[in-house]
Structures are given as structure tokens and as C-alpha cells.
Scaffold this active site. Structure first.
Site, short mmCIF file in Angstrom:
data_model
loop_
_atom_site.label_atom_id
_atom_site.label_comp_id
_atom_site.label_asym_id
_atom_site.label_seq_id
_atom_site.Cartn_x
_atom_site.Cartn_y
_atom_site.Cartn_z
CB ALA A 83 -0.94 0.00 1.20
CB THR A 84 4.15 2.15 1.45
OG1 THR A 84 3.75 2.01 2.82
CG2 THR A 84 5.13 3.31 1.34
CG ASN A 163 -3.29 3.56 10.40
OD1 ASN A 163 -3.74 4.67 10.16
ND2 ASN A 163 -2.05 3.37 10.82
CD GLN A 191 -5.81 -1.01 8.91
OE1 GLN A 191 -6.49 -1.89 9.41
NE2 GLN A 191 -4.48 -1.04 8.97
CB SER A 209 -2.24 -3.66 1.96
OG SER A 209 -1.15 -4.46 2.40
CG HIS A 211 0.41 -7.04 5.35
ND1 HIS A 211 0.57 -6.74 6.68
CD2 HIS A 211 0.68 -5.90 4.67
CE1 HIS A 211 0.92 -5.47 6.80
NE2 HIS A 211 1.00 -4.94 5.60
CB THR A 247 9.92 -9.64 -12.23
OG1 THR A 247 10.83 -9.33 -13.27
CG2 THR A 247 9.41 -11.07 -12.40
CB CYS A 329 4.48 3.19 10.30
SG CYS A 329 3.70 2.08 9.11
#
Length: 386
Positions: A83-84, A163, A191, A209, A211, A247, A329
Site C-alpha cells: 500500500a505504501t 489504521n 483497513q 494491501s 497482508h 517482475t 510504522c
């Protein structure tokens, strides 16, 4: 002070995991789906031979599953490293195309660092920025959004579900205000994906994202509406439709696709389970104060504070439970929470706040054990400092 550790049979230490906003447990079905693409089906998906074509086909199936879980609005979905990268690409790529007279970005004070830091960098590149405050409930005032989003605004960025505190912003309304003014609306839906409805009809660009939804780390996606154009962030082979170079990992893409399939399949059962855990948590923690709106929030995020509690010490001493004081973070950097500060909390109130995140694989009995340990250790701290 005594350290609390749960012992499993055979003396193995078990940890009760309550940090679902930081990351989620990998779904067993996701691990099984990924394994062949790690061990045997190792072809480069951008190669023309059979192994490459098979990998490319698996990626397209995964792409369709993520798009389906997002919604049925026409657009293109690009896989990213997370997501970043998606947020950086959305903001920098869109900003690069802003015409004279529309070089302004409006966002919120409670956005994730990947948005705020990117907006901060764009400010050094000649982009005007406006960071809107939120109320003590964590919600932005829509009248303020209307006031600040004008004909000079090119991009509006707002997170769907925060988040740190779980507050759900009125993203559909923000998106409509942006688009009615001629601005693009970028929504960080990381989220919210699979947890609350994503107002895709009112979005131009969306980041998600894997994860955070029981998929693997290292992969996210950027969705953009049909007709929306942004400049590439990464240059090279142009593997993702000529827009994103690098890739792709078939294993990660397949894992994300399977996680998205499960999201759609288990959406209602997940919601019911989280609601039950929320109600049990609130009933067990009457001495704590909720940070952010109780009504407009995703209920798998419980951010609380209690006077006299040292959250950092609580986390350190309670090794039986994995929970946090806020964003992973920010926690890693040692920075105070900008989200709690935006709510108007004092430094002492922020330091007495904890975030409990739960979801699909949280057992109710485990949650009860964890909350009992947290509350009892917090009371001991309060007594010590009285």
C-alpha cells in the site's frame, strides 16, 4: 512486576494476537494456494514460454478476484509491492499531471504516514497542500471539506478506515465533493477492504494491501477508474500494462487473490464474529475511554485509554498478548501518534492509550483471557502510581 506468559502443552509459549491493524494471520487457504508458485511453478510471468504463460494466467485470475472483492466499477487494478507504493504512486503520479491552476492537494491530519509524508514531499515540488483537522471523534467536518476543495484543487486524499483508531470517514461524501469540483479522489482503503463497504462509485484511485486481509506481505494493489491517467512511479520494463515496472511474484499475486476470494466468501461471517468480539470487549473494559467515534468505526479496532496507564510498559510486560499503542510504522520510529494528537489528546492521554485489533481468527475465549490480563495489569499500574 510479574510477567504474564501463557504456556501451551509441552511448555511452548502461546501469544494471543490482538494486533490485526498491523498485520493479519495468513489464511491457511492462502498459504496452500501460494506454495506451488514458490516451490515448482517458478516461471517468470513475463516470459513467453509455457511456464511463463501459466504464471501470467494465474496472476490474471488473482487480479480478477481482487477487483471483484473491491467492487464492480469499471477500472484497472495494478499489483504493487504494498500500500505504501500504491499511495506514493497515486499521489505523485496524479500530481505530475495536475494542470496550472489546480496544483493543490487536500488531505486529513489523521492520514497514514505514507500519504502525509508523500504530500509533504510534494509540497517541496511546488504543490500547494491543505491538511484538514478532524474533531475529537476523529471525523472531518464535511462543511470544511466543501470550503477547502475548490476550483484550484487537483487531488483530495482521505482514508476510509483509520489504521490507529478505526474511525470510518465519510469517504463517499468526500469523494463526491472532490469530483463535483473537478478534483481526483484518492482513497486509502487498506483497513476498510473487506470490512466496510468501499464507495468505489465515488473514488478515482484506491489503494489496498494483502497482508491486512489474511494475505501475504509484500503485495498490494492500486485501482484506478477507467479514464483516470497518472504517471508511472517505477520505470523499467513496464510489466503492469506499461504503467508499473518490475517482475511480479506469481506466489504473492495468487496469495492476494485467494485472500480476496475468502473475503467475499466470508464477509458476513467475519462481520458477525467481529461484532460479537467488540460487544464482549466493551463489556469487559468499563473503566477505559474509547478514542474516536463509537458509532462511525470499524469494530475490529478498539483504541482505548485509561488515566495512570503506561501503554509502552504494559505492552512490554504483558508478553502473553500481542497488541500495540498505535501504528506499527509510528511505533517503530518512536514518534508520538499524530492521529491521537489530531483528536486533541494530551501527551499523557496518548501515552495511556492502547490499540486492540481482532478479527477472523480471534477466538472469543482467547480475547477474554487477554482482556482480563490487560485490565488487571493496568489496574496494578494505576495503584502503583496513585
Amino acid at each position: 512486576m510479574a510477567r504474564h506468559v501463557r504456556e501451551a502443552p509441552g511448555g511452548v509459549t502461546q501469544t494471543i494476537y490482538l494486533d490485526y491493524q498491523a498485520t493479519t494471520p495468513l489464511a491457511p487457504e492462502v498459504g496452500a494456494a501460494m506454495r506451488p508458485w514458490i516451490e515448482t511453478n517458478f516461471g517468470n510471468p513475463h516470459s513467453p514460454h509455457r511456464l511463463g504463460r501459466e504464471a501470467a494466467a494465474a496472476i490474471e485470475v488473482a487480479r480478477d478476484r481482487v477487483k471483484s472483492a473491491l467492487g464492480e466499477v469499471e477500472g484497472r487494478l495494478y499489483f504493487t509491492s504494498g500500500a505504501t507504493e500504491a499511495a506514493n504512486w497515486a499521489l505523485k503520479g496524479a500530481a505530475a499531471r495536475l494542470p496550472d491552476g489546480r496544483r493543490k492537494i487536500v488531505t486529513l491530519a489523521t492520514e497514514h504516514a505514507c500519504v502525509l509524508d508523500t504530500v509533504g514531499w510534494l509540497a517541496t515540488q511546488g504543490i500547494e497542500t491543505e491538511i484538514l483537522p478532524v474533531g475529537d471523534d476523529g471525523l472531518v467536518d464535511l462543511d470544511l471539506v466543501r470550503e477547502q476543495v475548490r476550483e484550484d484543487t487537483g487531488i483530495v486524499a482521505a482514508m476510509l478506515v483509520n489504521n490507529e483508531i478505526g474511525v470510518v470517514q465519510p469517504a463517499a461524501e468526500i469523494g463526491r465533493i472532490a469530483r463535483e469540483s473537478g478534483a481526483l479522489f484518492f482513497c486509502d482503503a487498506v483497513q476498510g477492504f473487506g470490512r466496510v463497504p468501499i464507495p468505489l462509485d465515488d473514488c478515482d484511485i484506491v489503494a489496498v494491501s494483502a497482508h491486512k486481509v489474511h494475505g501475504p506481505k509484500g503485495i498490494g494493489a492500486l485501482w484506478k477508474r477507467e479514464g483516470v491517467e497518472i504517471d508511472p512511479l517505477l520505470h523499467g520494463g513496464g510489466q503492469e500494462g506499461g504503467q508499473r515496472s518490475g517482475t511480479l511474484s506469481p506466489a504473492l499475486c495468487v496469495g492476494f487473490g485467494e485472500a480476496a476470494r475468502l473475503l467475499a466468501e466470508r464477509r458476513e461471517s467475519d462481520r458477525t464474529h467481529v461484532e460479537r468480539l467488540w460487544n464482549r470487549s466493551i463489556a469487559m473494559l468499563p473503566g477505559w475511554t474509547l478514542n474516536g467515534s463509537a458509532e462511525h468505526r470499524y469494530r475490529g479496532n478498539l483504541n482505548l485509554r485509561r488515566e495512570g496507564v503506561d501503554s509502552a510498559r504494559l505492552i512490554s510486560e504483558l508478553r502473553a498478548v500481542a497488541f500495540s499503542a498505535g501504528s506499527a510504522c509510528a511505533s517503530g520510529s518512536g514518534r508520538p501518534s499524530h492521529v491521537l494528537a489530531a483528536l486533541g489528546l494530551t501527551g499523557a492521554e496518548a501515552r495511556s492509550s492502547i490499540r486492540l485489533g481482532f478479527g477472523r481468527y480471534t477466538a472469543e475465549e482467547e480475547l477474554i483471557d487477554a482482556l482480563t490480563l490487560i485490565d488487571s495489569l493496568a489496574l496494578l499500574q494505576i495503584v502503583e502510581t496513585a
